[in-house]
Design a protein around this motif. Structure first.
Motif, PDB file in Angstrom:
ATOM      1  N   LYS A  42       0.833  -1.283  -0.039  1.00  0.00           N
ATOM      2  CA  LYS A  42       0.025   0.044  -0.010  1.00  0.00           C
ATOM      3  C   LYS A  42       0.668   1.224   0.176  1.00  0.00           C
ATOM      4  O   LYS A  42       0.441   2.246   0.393  1.00  0.00           O
ATOM      5  CB  LYS A  42      -0.950   0.111   1.171  1.00  0.00           C
ATOM      6  N   THR A  59       0.961   6.782   1.141  1.00  0.00           N
ATOM      7  CA  THR A  59       0.254   5.562   1.509  1.00  0.00           C
ATOM      8  C   THR A  59      -1.015   5.468   0.968  1.00  0.00           C
ATOM      9  O   THR A  59      -1.899   6.493   1.192  1.00  0.00           O
ATOM     10  CB  THR A  59       0.163   5.723   3.222  1.00  0.00           C
ATOM     11  N   SER A  60      -1.521   4.397   0.621  1.00  0.00           N
ATOM     12  CA  SER A  60      -2.928   4.033  -0.152  1.00  0.00           C
ATOM     13  C   SER A  60      -3.599   3.278   0.840  1.00  0.00           C
ATOM     14  O   SER A  60      -3.069   2.610   1.852  1.00  0.00           O
ATOM     15  CB  SER A  60      -2.448   3.075  -1.597  1.00  0.00           C
ATOM     16  N   GLU A  61      -4.836   3.332   0.588  1.00  0.00           N
ATOM     17  CA  GLU A  61      -5.890   2.814   1.484  1.00  0.00           C
ATOM     18  C   GLU A  61      -5.927   1.165   1.103  1.00  0.00           C
ATOM     19  O   GLU A  61      -6.414   0.379   2.083  1.00  0.00           O
ATOM     20  CB  GLU A  61      -7.433   3.568   1.306  1.00  0.00           C
ATOM     21  N   LYS A  62      -5.716   0.979  -0.068  1.00  0.00           N
ATOM     22  CA  LYS A  62      -5.727  -0.512  -0.585  1.00  0.00           C
ATOM     23  C   LYS A  62      -4.427  -0.791  -1.146  1.00  0.00           C
ATOM     24  O   LYS A  62      -3.317   0.092  -1.462  1.00  0.00           O
ATOM     25  CB  LYS A  62      -6.803  -0.555  -1.539  1.00  0.00           C
ATOM     26  N   ASP A  68      -5.775   1.564  -6.985  1.00  0.00           N
ATOM     27  CA  ASP A  68      -5.908   0.455  -5.975  1.00  0.00           C
ATOM     28  C   ASP A  68      -6.513  -0.795  -6.693  1.00  0.00           C
ATOM     29  O   ASP A  68      -7.282  -0.830  -7.421  1.00  0.00           O
ATOM     30  CB  ASP A  68      -6.376   0.968  -4.730  1.00  0.00           C
ATOM     31  N   ASP A  83      -8.664  -4.917   4.888  1.00  0.00           N
ATOM     32  CA  ASP A  83      -8.478  -3.693   3.797  1.00  0.00           C
ATOM     33  C   ASP A  83      -9.002  -2.552   4.635  1.00  0.00           C
ATOM     34  O   ASP A  83      -9.443  -1.760   3.909  1.00  0.00           O
ATOM     35  CB  ASP A  83      -9.053  -4.010   2.385  1.00  0.00           C
ATOM     36  N   LYS A  84      -9.109  -2.438   5.953  1.00  0.00           N
ATOM     37  CA  LYS A  84      -9.228  -1.320   6.617  1.00  0.00           C
ATOM     38  C   LYS A  84      -8.752  -0.082   6.062  1.00  0.00           C
ATOM     39  O   LYS A  84      -7.589  -0.130   5.984  1.00  0.00           O
ATOM     40  CB  LYS A  84      -9.360  -1.473   8.132  1.00  0.00           C
ATOM     41  N   LYS A  85      -9.322   1.013   6.316  1.00  0.00           N
ATOM     42  CA  LYS A  85      -8.500   2.405   5.602  1.00  0.00           C
ATOM     43  C   LYS A  85      -7.467   2.622   6.846  1.00  0.00           C
ATOM     44  O   LYS A  85      -7.637   2.350   8.002  1.00  0.00           O
ATOM     45  CB  LYS A  85      -9.402   3.487   5.803  1.00  0.00           C
ATOM     46  N   ILE A  86      -6.174   3.028   6.301  1.00  0.00           N
ATOM     47  CA  ILE A  86      -5.020   3.373   7.220  1.00  0.00           C
ATOM     48  C   ILE A  86      -5.610   4.954   7.711  1.00  0.00           C
ATOM     49  O   ILE A  86      -5.412   5.971   6.908  1.00  0.00           O
ATOM     50  CB  ILE A  86      -3.913   3.381   6.401  1.00  0.00           C
ATOM     51  N   LYS A  87      -5.277   5.084   8.995  1.00  0.00           N
ATOM     52  CA  LYS A  87      -5.328   6.444   9.404  1.00  0.00           C
ATOM     53  C   LYS A  87      -4.030   7.162   9.347  1.00  0.00           C
ATOM     54  O   LYS A  87      -3.291   6.589  10.155  1.00  0.00           O
ATOM     55  CB  LYS A  87      -6.301   6.446  10.828  1.00  0.00           C
ATOM     56  N   ASN A  88      -4.067   8.115   9.124  1.00  0.00           N
ATOM     57  CA  ASN A  88      -2.787   9.089   8.950  1.00  0.00           C
ATOM     58  C   ASN A  88      -2.533  10.044  10.314  1.00  0.00           C
ATOM     59  O   ASN A  88      -3.531  10.337  10.671  1.00  0.00           O
ATOM     60  CB  ASN A  88      -2.437   9.845   7.803  1.00  0.00           C
TER      61      ASN A  88
END
Length: 434
Positions: free
Chosen positions: A84, A101-104, A122, A429-434
């Motif tokens: 990702k 950083t990608s979400e997927k 993605d 595949d949960k969203k990544i929190k920045n």
């Protein structure tokens, strides 16, 4: 029975393999190979391997790299993949200036022609855009975030390219379609205007490439799981010509091979001033050459170039005006394979018109290892090394995976209701929190 067969294929290892990739600098300064999380670059001008540095403050690649590309001007390079991450590199000093950083997981990446933006797709079929380079003082904005500009509605995007004139961005997916989108003047606000759909493939589209008449019209080429290479008027979405590699199945098959071989198109590459198309085919030890007549808008068979029986190219690269084709074979994410076993093979094939005409039949036209530019230094830098016994073992496993892999990765799978619910519960595949 069908669900069971597909599910078994899915976990067989080859289904998840990641092919080795190769990219050539548009002006011949360097060549890059990616296999697994490993990015290898060789400086063709200095004749040495490149030592990569990272000024972005982000993590290094930790999973398979699925896409690499140079910008049109050659000063930027991008790598992206299953971790990702999208990493943007400045090619002069070969340092990473931005980590996105990608979400997927990322399946495709491309630079806008002016080098201002990097686009990436993605696994959910969403195309994202981010500022690519540095400002006039060499700084990267810390506040910049990727913006979603359009999508393919949950279909994996397999290939993405900007047109040579910068007007369009073409995206292909595993649901047989190619979308051509007008690239707007303010792309960070979204790219909502669809120019056309190029519809004609009957299986997944694996690769696309733009080509143009010198100073004139531009066209789009595509290849897919239906064994067809197609030429398009992408502005109007019109199919101009189709070449089916099965028309020359006799040229492709060895005496001990059957016509049931998987003849999916793996990759296409323009060379010789866009007059020739090199085609990598899923189970072919070598590649096919097609003539591309952009005036007559026709594709025609030239010849098959055979390589050694243990070599099936996974990726092709060339400067379009130069008759020199870079090919690579390799794979990662295979059962029982460690990072130290990320072995690749690189072969260079001269494709100047006189060389193509001179080498008749199926004789290999690949340069011998002793004839490769910079010789052993280049091969060691790009291929990696193992002891003799391990090398043959790893390459044999790679070869077996290549012959069955693409369909397993890109053909849509059918699942029982029970298996579908199991997959939903196990998704990561949960969203990544920045």
């Amino acid at each position: 029975m069908e669900d069971t067969a597909v599910e078994e294929a899915e976990v067989s290892g080859a289904a998840e393999f990641a092919p080795a990739l190769v990219a050539a600098h548009p002006f011949g300064h360097s060549v890059a190979v990616a296999v697994g999380p490993d990015l290898r670059v060789f400086d063709l001008q200095g004749g040495c391997a490149v030592s990569l540095s990272d000024d972005s403050g982000g993590p290094a690649h930790s999973d398979a790299i699925r896409a690499i590309t140079f910008g049109a001007g050659g000063d930027l390079f991008a790598s992206a993949g299953d971790d990702k991450l999208v990493k943007v590199w400045k090619t002069g000093p070969w340092r990473c200036i931005r980590t996105i950083t990608s979400e997927k997981r990322v399946s495709a990446v491309a630079f806008s022609n002016d080098g201002l933006y990097v686009a990436f797709a993605d696994k959910f079929g969403v195309v994202w855009l981010e500022a690519a380079g540095e400002d006039d003082e060499g700084h990267v904005s810390a506040d910049s975030k990727p913006v979603s500009i359009f999508g393919h509605y949950c279909s994996i995007i397999t290939s993405m390219k900007f047109s040579p004139d910068g007007r369009f961005i073409a995206t292909a997916d595993r649901d047989f379609k190619i979308r051509v989108t007008l690239f707007p003047k303010n792309p960070m606000k979204g790219a909502t205007e669809i120019q056309s759909f190029c519809l004609g493939h009957t299986e997944f589209v694996s690769c696309i490439a733009f080509t143009r008449i010198s100073g004139g019209s531009c066209f789009l080429l595509s290849g897919g799981g239906d064994s067809a290479v197609r030429l398009w008027d992408h502005i109007n979405g019109c199919l101009l010509d189709t070449y089916d590699v099965r028309d020359n199945v006799g040229e492709l098959s060895e005496p001990n091979e059957t016509e049931d071989s998987n003849l999916a198109i793996g990759n296409i590459c323009l060379t010789n001033n866009n007059s020739m198309v090199a085609v990598a085919i899923q189970s072919l030890n070598g590649l096919m050459l097609l003539a591309c007549d952009l005036v007559a808008k026709k594709l025609s068979f030239l010849k098959v170039i055979r390589t050694e029986k243990s070599y099936i190219p996974t990726s092709l690269a060339s400067r379009c005006w130069e008759g020199l084709l870079w090919t690579v074979m390799g794979a990662s994410n295979m059962p029982n394979q460690s990072v130290s076993q990320l072995l690749t093979r690189v072969k260079i094939i001269p494709l100047a018109q006189k060389d193509v005409q001179a080498s008749a039949g199926h004789d290999s036209a690949a340069l011998d290892d002793t004839e490769v530019p910079h010789g052993e230094k280049l091969l060691l830098a790009l291929q990696g090394s193992l002891d003799g016994s391990k090398q043959e073992e790893v390459l044999a496993a790679v070869l077996a995976a290549l012959k069955v892999s693409m369909h397993k990765m890109l053909v849509k799978k059918n699942y029982s209701e029970e298996r579908r619910e199991q997959r939903k519960r196990g998704r990561n595949d949960k969203k990544i929190k920045n």
